[in-house]
Design a protein around this motif. Structure first.
Motif, PDB file in Angstrom:
ATOM      1  N   VAL A 118      32.134 -37.113  26.293  1.00 21.84           N
ATOM      2  CA  VAL A 118      33.279 -36.198  26.148  1.00 21.84           C
ATOM      3  C   VAL A 118      33.073 -35.521  24.769  1.00 21.84           C
ATOM      4  O   VAL A 118      32.837 -36.202  23.754  1.00 21.84           O
ATOM      5  CB  VAL A 118      34.803 -36.631  26.304  1.00 21.84           C
ATOM      6  N   LEU A 119      33.040 -34.210  24.704  1.00 18.55           N
ATOM      7  CA  LEU A 119      33.088 -33.384  23.381  1.00 18.55           C
ATOM      8  C   LEU A 119      34.332 -33.096  23.098  1.00 18.55           C
ATOM      9  O   LEU A 119      35.111 -32.268  23.949  1.00 18.55           O
ATOM     10  CB  LEU A 119      31.985 -32.120  23.474  1.00 18.55           C
ATOM     11  N   VAL A 120      34.811 -33.551  22.075  1.00 22.02           N
ATOM     12  CA  VAL A 120      36.243 -33.140  21.661  1.00 22.02           C
ATOM     13  C   VAL A 120      36.239 -32.119  20.156  1.00 22.02           C
ATOM     14  O   VAL A 120      35.712 -32.664  19.176  1.00 22.02           O
ATOM     15  CB  VAL A 120      37.263 -34.280  21.206  1.00 22.02           C
ATOM     16  N   ILE A 121      36.886 -31.157  20.345  1.00 19.05           N
ATOM     17  CA  ILE A 121      36.631 -30.063  19.382  1.00 19.05           C
ATOM     18  C   ILE A 121      37.968 -29.616  18.897  1.00 19.05           C
ATOM     19  O   ILE A 121      38.910 -29.637  19.749  1.00 19.05           O
ATOM     20  CB  ILE A 121      35.841 -28.943  20.074  1.00 19.05           C
ATOM     21  N   GLY A 122      38.203 -29.358  17.678  1.00 22.35           N
ATOM     22  CA  GLY A 122      39.488 -28.916  16.976  1.00 22.35           C
ATOM     23  C   GLY A 122      38.985 -27.642  16.634  1.00 22.35           C
ATOM     24  O   GLY A 122      38.131 -27.551  15.706  1.00 22.35           O
ATOM     25  N   ALA A 123      39.483 -26.398  16.998  1.00 15.31           N
ATOM     26  CA  ALA A 123      39.094 -25.211  16.334  1.00 15.31           C
ATOM     27  C   ALA A 123      40.266 -24.244  16.044  1.00 15.31           C
ATOM     28  O   ALA A 123      41.228 -24.308  17.191  1.00 15.31           O
ATOM     29  CB  ALA A 123      38.082 -24.526  17.213  1.00 15.31           C
ATOM     30  N   GLU A 124      40.444 -23.451  15.093  1.00 16.04           N
ATOM     31  CA  GLU A 124      41.617 -22.665  14.943  1.00 16.04           C
ATOM     32  C   GLU A 124      41.064 -21.345  14.301  1.00 16.04           C
ATOM     33  O   GLU A 124      40.233 -21.550  13.222  1.00 16.04           O
ATOM     34  CB  GLU A 124      42.680 -23.240  14.060  1.00 16.04           C
ATOM     35  N   THR A 125      41.738 -20.248  14.311  1.00 17.66           N
ATOM     36  CA  THR A 125      41.839 -19.031  13.457  1.00 17.66           C
ATOM     37  C   THR A 125      43.205 -18.754  13.198  1.00 17.66           C
ATOM     38  O   THR A 125      43.645 -17.549  13.533  1.00 17.66           O
ATOM     39  CB  THR A 125      41.051 -17.715  14.182  1.00 17.66           C
ATOM     40  N   PHE A 126      43.895 -19.459  12.390  1.00 20.30           N
ATOM     41  CA  PHE A 126      45.149 -19.280  12.028  1.00 20.30           C
ATOM     42  C   PHE A 126      45.503 -18.148  11.243  1.00 20.30           C
ATOM     43  O   PHE A 126      46.709 -17.697  10.906  1.00 20.30           O
ATOM     44  CB  PHE A 126      45.942 -20.519  11.355  1.00 20.30           C
ATOM     45  N   SER A 127      44.488 -17.564  10.408  1.00 23.29           N
ATOM     46  CA  SER A 127      44.512 -16.485   9.815  1.00 23.29           C
ATOM     47  C   SER A 127      45.026 -14.975  10.531  1.00 23.29           C
ATOM     48  O   SER A 127      45.744 -14.375   9.893  1.00 23.29           O
ATOM     49  CB  SER A 127      43.225 -15.982   8.753  1.00 23.29           C
ATOM     50  N   VAL A 178      49.779 -18.455   2.524  1.00 23.21           N
ATOM     51  CA  VAL A 178      48.861 -19.065   1.561  1.00 23.21           C
ATOM     52  C   VAL A 178      48.329 -20.532   1.992  1.00 23.21           C
ATOM     53  O   VAL A 178      47.500 -21.060   1.259  1.00 23.21           O
ATOM     54  CB  VAL A 178      49.538 -19.221   0.349  1.00 23.21           C
ATOM     55  N   LEU A 179      49.110 -20.806   2.998  1.00 24.51           N
ATOM     56  CA  LEU A 179      48.744 -22.343   3.373  1.00 24.51           C
ATOM     57  C   LEU A 179      47.722 -22.546   4.733  1.00 24.51           C
ATOM     58  O   LEU A 179      47.029 -23.869   4.419  1.00 24.51           O
ATOM     59  CB  LEU A 179      49.998 -22.877   4.019  1.00 24.51           C
ATOM     60  N   PHE A 180      47.311 -21.562   5.382  1.00 27.99           N
ATOM     61  CA  PHE A 180      46.632 -21.774   6.466  1.00 27.99           C
ATOM     62  C   PHE A 180      45.060 -21.264   6.400  1.00 27.99           C
ATOM     63  O   PHE A 180      44.920 -20.317   5.504  1.00 27.99           O
ATOM     64  CB  PHE A 180      47.185 -21.238   7.566  1.00 27.99           C
ATOM     65  N   GLY A 181      44.038 -21.729   6.904  1.00 28.37           N
ATOM     66  CA  GLY A 181      42.635 -21.313   6.916  1.00 28.37           C
ATOM     67  C   GLY A 181      42.006 -21.650   8.472  1.00 28.37           C
ATOM     68  O   GLY A 181      42.895 -22.115   9.408  1.00 28.37           O
ATOM     69  N   ASP A 182      40.954 -21.122   8.459  1.00 36.40           N
ATOM     70  CA  ASP A 182      40.107 -21.149   9.620  1.00 36.40           C
ATOM     71  C   ASP A 182      38.891 -22.051   9.775  1.00 36.40           C
ATOM     72  O   ASP A 182      38.296 -22.456   8.504  1.00 36.40           O
ATOM     73  CB  ASP A 182      39.599 -19.814  10.134  1.00 36.40           C
ATOM     74  N   GLY A 183      38.564 -22.910  10.721  1.00 33.84           N
ATOM     75  CA  GLY A 183      37.463 -23.810  10.726  1.00 33.84           C
ATOM     76  C   GLY A 183      37.664 -24.358  12.237  1.00 33.84           C
ATOM     77  O   GLY A 183      38.543 -24.272  13.145  1.00 33.84           O
ATOM     78  N   ALA A 184      36.620 -25.428  12.264  1.00 35.07           N
ATOM     79  CA  ALA A 184      36.343 -26.208  13.515  1.00 35.07           C
ATOM     80  C   ALA A 184      35.641 -27.446  13.054  1.00 35.07           C
ATOM     81  O   ALA A 184      34.768 -27.613  12.329  1.00 35.07           O
ATOM     82  CB  ALA A 184      35.642 -25.339  14.600  1.00 35.07           C
ATOM     83  N   GLY A 185      35.814 -28.478  13.918  1.00 35.05           N
ATOM     84  CA  GLY A 185      35.258 -29.905  13.653  1.00 35.05           C
ATOM     85  C   GLY A 185      35.237 -30.157  15.199  1.00 35.05           C
ATOM     86  O   GLY A 185      35.952 -29.996  16.141  1.00 35.05           O
ATOM     87  N   ALA A 186      34.252 -31.224  15.561  1.00 32.52           N
ATOM     88  CA  ALA A 186      33.995 -31.672  16.660  1.00 32.52           C
ATOM     89  C   ALA A 186      33.552 -33.155  16.563  1.00 32.52           C
ATOM     90  O   ALA A 186      32.727 -33.546  15.793  1.00 32.52           O
ATOM     91  CB  ALA A 186      32.884 -30.876  17.444  1.00 32.52           C
TER      92      ALA A 186
END
Length: 322
Positions: free
Chosen positions: A135-144, A156-164
């Motif tokens: 299983v490939l488990v990914i967290g990914a967001e573009t909160f900007s 000022v608190l949030f950013g974008d990125g992804a990890g897996a």
């Protein structure tokens, strides 16, 4: 023998654009000192125009697969934890699936900042039930894309990125010395919805903006995070003294420090990336895991506790041996 979901690979991706605190000083009434003193954040990454959550997730997935030495075609399931999917539907996970050329099945999990913990627990359940082997488990967001750029308390608190992570079924002995996920502890309480939410969706016909009662979220966070971490450790027959690393949701350095203190662990045993990434919601834990491995902090056999809390409220933790 006991079946375990074992980490085989880890990877992450950050958009090219780095946004230091000084850049935000030109948008809202704030300062580098104010942001750092209240959150520990010094910079964050923002996705480029047209760069989507599934794009970020696909980059992180490829990195994790390469780290594991595994082909995408051998993946049985993809779970993406996100609150910022490209579209209302289909899921970001199916878009990642297409981009990396994977088979199997794919779906999203939405528990905001706690999303990766919920996704990891779901992946573990799929593996233990025999529904999936890899299983490939990914967290990914573009909160900007959810920020109200007039609200200095949140933008000022949030950013974008992804990890897996790549998880694979392996036989263990059933002891806490096994590699893989050893236990999990999940919670939610919908009566606290108004503390952290986005004021948009199908009911409003707008994307909306993130709204947060920061002081109240902080008040809940430290107590609930320490409590869920202790509960997960107890389920695994372990204590704080057995932990090598806490890998927390990277929301705020004061929450991270408060949780570590309640767990009676020094900050030297906490993987901290909030200064470089800001709060990347469901992406923050897998980002921190990948960076922790790159730094040489996290090593094979180390006992890790990951914990997170997000809108819902939803919170939980996972204990795993790397």
């Amino acid at each position: 023998m006991t079946l375990r979901a074992v980490v085989k690979g880890v990877g992450h991706y950050l958009p090219a654009r780095v946004v230091p605190n000084s850049e935000l000083e030109t948008l809202v009434e704030t300062s580098d000192e104010w942001i750092k003193s209240r959150s520990g954040i010094e910079r964050r990454h923002f996705a480029a125009e047209g760069e989507t959550t599934s794009d970020l997730g696909a980059h992180a997935a490829r990195a994790a697969l390469e780290n594991a030495g595994i082909e995408a075609s051998t993946i049985d399931a993809i779970i993406v934890a996100t609150s910022t999917a490209d579209l209302t539907f289909p899921s970001a996970a199916t878009m990642v699936q297409a981009k990396i050329g994977a088979g199997g099945f794919a779906f999203d999990v939405q528990a905001v900042c706690a999303g990766f913990v919920f996704a990891l627990t779901t992946a573990n359940a799929l593996i233990l039930s025999g529904q999936a082997r890899r299983v490939l488990v990914i967290g990914a967001e573009t909160f900007s894309k959810l920020m109200d750029w007039k609200d200095r308390t949140t933008c000022v608190l949030f950013g974008d990125g992804a990890g897996a992570l790549v998880l694979e079924a392996e036989e263990g002995t059933g002891a806490s010395t096994d590699r893989g996920i050893l236990s999990a502890d999940l919670h939610s309480d919908g009566q606290f919805k108004d503390l952290l939410y986005v004021d948009g969706g199908v009911s409003t016909g707008t994307t909306g903006h993130l709204r947060m009662q920061g002081k109240e979220v902080f008040r809940h966070a430290v107590e609930k995070l320490a409590s869920t971490a202790h509960a997960a450790l107890e389920k695994a027959g372990l204590t704080s003294g057995d932990v090598d690393w806490i890998v927390p949701h990277q929301a705020n350095i004061r929450i991270i420090e408060g949780t570590a203190k309640k767990m009676q662990l020094p900050m030297e045993q906490v993987v901290v990336t909030v200064q470089d990434h800001g709060n990347t919601s469901a992406a923050s834990i897998p980002l921190a895991l990948s960076v922790g491995v790159q730094r040489g902090q996290i090593k094979r056999g180390d006992l890790l506790v990951t914990e997170a809390i997000g809108g819902g409220l939803a919170w939980g933790s996972v204990v795993l041996r790397w």
